[in-house]
Scaffold this motif. Structure first.
Motif: not given
Length: 182
Positions: A114, A117, A177-178, A180-182
Motif C-alpha cells: 500500500e 507503507g 510502523l510501516g 507492521l501496517f503494510a
C-alpha cells in the motif's frame, strides 16, 4: 716580665690615664672597625637581597608551572570528553547506516504494498539519513570545540548532535510502523 711592668700594665688597665697618641690610634682603629662593620652589613644586605630576589623568581616560576599544569589538565580533560563524544556520534552514525541498509530488505515488501507503507518507508529513510547527517554535524562541532579547547570553549556536539539519537529512533519507529501496517 718583671713585677713592675706587670704592675704598670695592671695599673693602666685599672684606670690610669692613657697616652694621647694611643687614644688617636684607638680612635682611628674604631673608625676602621666602623667602616668594616658597614662593609660587612652592606655585603650581608646585598646577599639577603639576592636571596630574596632568587626566592621571588623561584616562586614566580612555580606559579607559572602550576598554571601551565592546570591549563594542560583542562586541555586533556576536554580532549577526553571530546573523544568520548565523537565515539558516541560515530556509533550513532554507524547504527543509522546499518539501520538504513537493514531496511532495504523490507523495501521490496513495502514497495509492492500500500501507499501508506511506501510513505512510512520513505519517511523512515529520511529520518535515518537526517540522523546520519546530524551525527556528522555533531562530530564537526566537537572537533571545532577541541581545536578551541585551550581558549576554554566547550566540546559540545551542539543541537545536531543532541538530535541525532532522536532522529534515529524516530526513523526506526516509522519504518517499524510501516512494516507492521503494510
Amino acid at each position: 716580665m718583671s713585677a713592675t711592668s706587670r704592675g704598670v700594665v695592671k695599673g693602666r688597665a685599672a684606670g690610669a690615664t692613657a697616652d694621647p697618641d694611643q687614644l688617636a690610634v684607638g680612635a682611628r682603629g674604631g673608625a676602621l672597625e666602623t667602616r668594616l662593620a658597614g662593609v660587612v652589613v652592606a655585603a650581608l644586605k646585598e646577599a639577603f637581597d639576592r636571596d630574596h630576589q632568587r626566592l621571588e623568581l623561584e616562586h614566580e616560576q612555580m606559579a607559572a608551572e602550576r598554571q601551565r599544569a592546570e591549563r594542560m589538565l583542562r586541555i586533556e580533560l576536554a580532549r577526553q570528553a571530546g573523544d568520548q563524544e565523537i565515539g558516541r556520534l560515530r556509533l550513532l552514525a554507524g547504527v543509522a547506516i546499518a539501520s538504513w541498509l537493514g531496511t532495504l530488505f523490507f523495501g521490496a515488501r513495502l514497495v509492492g504494498g500500500e501507499a501508506a507503507g511506501r510513505v512510512a518507508l520513505g519517511g523512515g529513510w529520511l529520518l535515518l539519513l537526517a540522523a546520519l547527517a546530524a551525527s556528522f554535524v555533531g562530530q564537526a562541532a566537537v572537533t571545532r570545540g577541541l581545536i578551541r579547547a585551550d581558549a576554554g570553549d566547550s566540546v559540545s556536539p551542539g543541537t545536531a548532535g543532541a538530535l541525532a539519537p532522536w532522529l534515529l529512533v524516530s526513523g526506526l519507529a516509522v519504518i517499524g510502523l510501516g512494516v507492521l501496517f503494510a
